[in-house]
Design a protein around this motif. Structure first.
Motif, PDB file in Angstrom:
ATOM      1  N   PRO A  16      10.169  -0.005  85.980  1.00  0.00           N
ATOM      2  CA  PRO A  16      10.611  -1.343  86.398  1.00  0.00           C
ATOM      3  C   PRO A  16      11.354  -1.314  87.729  1.00  0.00           C
ATOM      4  O   PRO A  16      11.208  -2.227  88.545  1.00  0.00           O
ATOM      5  CB  PRO A  16      11.526  -1.788  85.261  1.00  0.00           C
ATOM      6  N   ARG A  17      12.161  -0.261  87.944  1.00  0.00           N
ATOM      7  CA  ARG A  17      12.931  -0.180  89.187  1.00  0.00           C
ATOM      8  C   ARG A  17      12.009  -0.118  90.401  1.00  0.00           C
ATOM      9  O   ARG A  17      12.261  -0.776  91.419  1.00  0.00           O
ATOM     10  CB  ARG A  17      13.826   1.063  89.161  1.00  0.00           C
ATOM     11  N   ASP A  18      10.948   0.668  90.304  1.00  0.00           N
ATOM     12  CA  ASP A  18       9.994   0.760  91.414  1.00  0.00           C
ATOM     13  C   ASP A  18       9.359  -0.606  91.684  1.00  0.00           C
ATOM     14  O   ASP A  18       9.245  -1.037  92.837  1.00  0.00           O
ATOM     15  CB  ASP A  18       8.895   1.777  91.084  1.00  0.00           C
ATOM     16  N   ILE A  37       9.843  -2.567  95.320  1.00  0.00           N
ATOM     17  CA  ILE A  37       8.626  -2.769  96.114  1.00  0.00           C
ATOM     18  C   ILE A  37       8.372  -4.260  96.311  1.00  0.00           C
ATOM     19  O   ILE A  37       7.946  -4.702  97.386  1.00  0.00           O
ATOM     20  CB  ILE A  37       7.415  -2.099  95.432  1.00  0.00           C
ATOM     21  N   ALA A  38       8.657  -5.056  95.282  1.00  0.00           N
ATOM     22  CA  ALA A  38       8.409  -6.497  95.358  1.00  0.00           C
ATOM     23  C   ALA A  38       9.463  -7.221  96.180  1.00  0.00           C
ATOM     24  O   ALA A  38       9.148  -8.050  97.032  1.00  0.00           O
ATOM     25  CB  ALA A  38       8.349  -7.083  93.948  1.00  0.00           C
ATOM     26  N   SER A  67       9.484  -7.282  86.610  1.00  0.00           N
ATOM     27  CA  SER A  67      10.254  -6.028  86.506  1.00  0.00           C
ATOM     28  C   SER A  67      11.507  -6.219  85.668  1.00  0.00           C
ATOM     29  O   SER A  67      11.905  -5.321  84.926  1.00  0.00           O
ATOM     30  CB  SER A  67      10.618  -5.520  87.905  1.00  0.00           C
ATOM     31  N   VAL A  68      12.146  -7.398  85.792  1.00  0.00           N
ATOM     32  CA  VAL A  68      13.366  -7.656  85.022  1.00  0.00           C
ATOM     33  C   VAL A  68      13.049  -7.727  83.531  1.00  0.00           C
ATOM     34  O   VAL A  68      13.741  -7.109  82.694  1.00  0.00           O
ATOM     35  CB  VAL A  68      14.027  -8.962  85.500  1.00  0.00           C
ATOM     36  N   ILE A  69      11.988  -8.466  83.167  1.00  0.00           N
ATOM     37  CA  ILE A  69      11.616  -8.577  81.758  1.00  0.00           C
ATOM     38  C   ILE A  69      11.110  -7.234  81.238  1.00  0.00           C
ATOM     39  O   ILE A  69      11.408  -6.840  80.103  1.00  0.00           O
ATOM     40  CB  ILE A  69      10.557  -9.672  81.573  1.00  0.00           C
ATOM     41  N   ALA A 112      14.097  -5.155  80.509  1.00  0.00           N
ATOM     42  CA  ALA A 112      14.870  -5.627  79.360  1.00  0.00           C
ATOM     43  C   ALA A 112      14.155  -5.388  78.040  1.00  0.00           C
ATOM     44  O   ALA A 112      14.800  -5.137  77.011  1.00  0.00           O
ATOM     45  CB  ALA A 112      15.180  -7.116  79.519  1.00  0.00           C
ATOM     46  N   THR A 113      12.823  -5.468  78.041  1.00  0.00           N
ATOM     47  CA  THR A 113      12.057  -5.363  76.794  1.00  0.00           C
ATOM     48  C   THR A 113      11.331  -4.034  76.646  1.00  0.00           C
ATOM     49  O   THR A 113      10.782  -3.749  75.578  1.00  0.00           O
ATOM     50  CB  THR A 113      11.019  -6.491  76.712  1.00  0.00           C
ATOM     51  N   ASP A 114      11.295  -3.244  77.737  1.00  0.00           N
ATOM     52  CA  ASP A 114      10.522  -1.999  77.757  1.00  0.00           C
ATOM     53  C   ASP A 114       9.038  -2.272  77.504  1.00  0.00           C
ATOM     54  O   ASP A 114       8.329  -1.444  76.951  1.00  0.00           O
ATOM     55  CB  ASP A 114      11.052  -0.996  76.725  1.00  0.00           C
TER      56      ASP A 114
END
Length: 377
Positions: free
Chosen positions: A108-110, A114-115, A175-177, A180-182
């Motif tokens: 998610p961090r990547d 990038i976005a 990425s945030v969701i 948070a949810t994997d």
């Protein structure tokens, strides 16, 4: 770096930035001409008497606008390479630009960085240009150019932060969701639906802009709103469909879908091979050498097409497909790797082997298709 011989038809390579080829599609020239015609009256007001040169100045404004898009896309390419992802060309087209990142984000961090770096870069450039515009107080066409640079970047940055796919803000929301949810698919589908909602807002905008801005919409407003809405809707819908497809892939396991198989000599009469398979409750037949090495898989289609009264007089090898490269797969394959392996060498049946080389069973493509269709959408 991308192969210039493989670039899309009708595109022109301008150069390289952030390690990526910069391509311009033929549609860009169309929109640049439209922008030049649209901006020309404003140029005439700023610098009267330019004549035909006002269209040249309008075209320069289009170049400034898409230069802002190029800086935005170059930021995506730079950060993607920083995180180790292969990056293809940057393409400028009718509705903006796109950077071809040739791999899915692993974390998610990547995905987030990038976005988000594209809109942030646009906002920084726009803010700097706005500062120059206010402090230096230029005049004439220079003032218009710096103001255009500021406005273009601020607009590009803010619009791309709208949290719906295929915009950068949609990837940020994804990425945030995801974090948070994997679950990357939950993030993609949520951002895709926001993107669809954004498309509807854009489509309805000309009908409400008179009330909000006290400005009567013209034909150009309707054309742009329809084009942008179609772009957003199709991109969001494609992201949702792709995510649902990928979400179903992990449940596709070669080992679980395999048919029990019976090994028989290649010269065994087909009728006898079928009888033994039925007796053993095997769903497939493999032909082997005298030393037990698999050499072929009986084609179910060819077997069913063979009349029963001919089977006693035919060798099993007559309806067998030889085990060419790609027709033997690891029994542990699943998900996307299984789909890739099947797609690489299309066939109706594949022989599944254990890590030690022993036969586990036969995988039928029809069984894979049926299992995928049973997945919830």
């Amino acid at each position: 770096m991308s192969d210039p011989h493989q670039r899309p038809p009708g595109s022109i390579k301008l150069g390289t930035i952030a390690g990526s080829d910069v391509l311009v599609t033929s549609s860009w020239f169309l929109v640049a001409i439209l922008i030049a015609v649209w901006v020309a009256p404003a140029v005439e007001n700023v610098e009267p008497g330019l004549g035909g040169w006002k269209y040249v100045a309008g075209f320069a404004f289009a170049v400034i606008l898409y230069g802002s898009v190029l800086v935005h896309e170059a930021a995506h390419a730079y950060v993607a390479r920083h995180y180790g992802y292969p990056v293809g060309p940057i393409t400028l087209h009718f509705l903006g630009g796109a950077t071809e990142i040739e791999a899915e984000a692993r974390r998610p961090r990547d995905e987030f960085w990038i976005a988000v770096v594209g809109p942030l870069t646009s906002l920084v450039v726009g803010g700097l240009a706005l500062g120059v515009h206010l402090v230096a107080d230029p005049s004439g066409l220079l003032r218009m150019a710096i103001g255009g640079l500021a406005g273009a970047n601020l607009i590009v940055g803010l619009l791309n932060l709208v949290p719906g796919l295929p915009l950068d803000g949609g990837r940020v929301l994804k990425s945030v969701i995801w974090g948070a949810t994997d679950n990357v698919h939950s993030g993609t589908i949520a951002a895709g639906w926001v993107g669809r909602a954004a498309a509807l807002v854009v489509l309805l905008w000309p009908f409400v802009q008179e009330d909000l801005l006290d400005r009567q919409p013209d034909l150009w407003d309707y054309v742009v709103s329809v084009a942008v809405a179609m772009f957003l809707w199709s991109g969001a819908s494609a992201a949702i469909a792709s995510s649902r497809f990928r979400a179903a892939l992990p449940d596709l396991s070669a080992r679980r879908l395999a048919r029990r198989t019976l090994a028989v000599p290649s010269d065994l009469p087909l009728a006898e091979a079928v009888r033994r398979a039925q007796e053993a409750q095997a769903g497939s037949i493999v032909t082997v050498t005298t030393s037990g090495v698999p050499v072929g898989v009986v084609s179910e289609a060819a077997l069913l097409a063979t009349p029963a009264d001919r089977r006693p007089w035919m060798a099993t090898s007559a309806v067998t497909r030889q085990l060419e490269p790609g027709l033997t797969l690891a029994a542990d394959l699943s998900g996307e790797e299984l789909i890739k392996a099947i797609s690489a060498t299309p066939s109706a049946e594949y022989l599944l082997l254990e890590p030690d080389g022993s036969v586990y069973g036969v995988l039928a493509t029809a069984d894979v298709d049926a299992a995928f269709r049973r997945q919830p959408n």
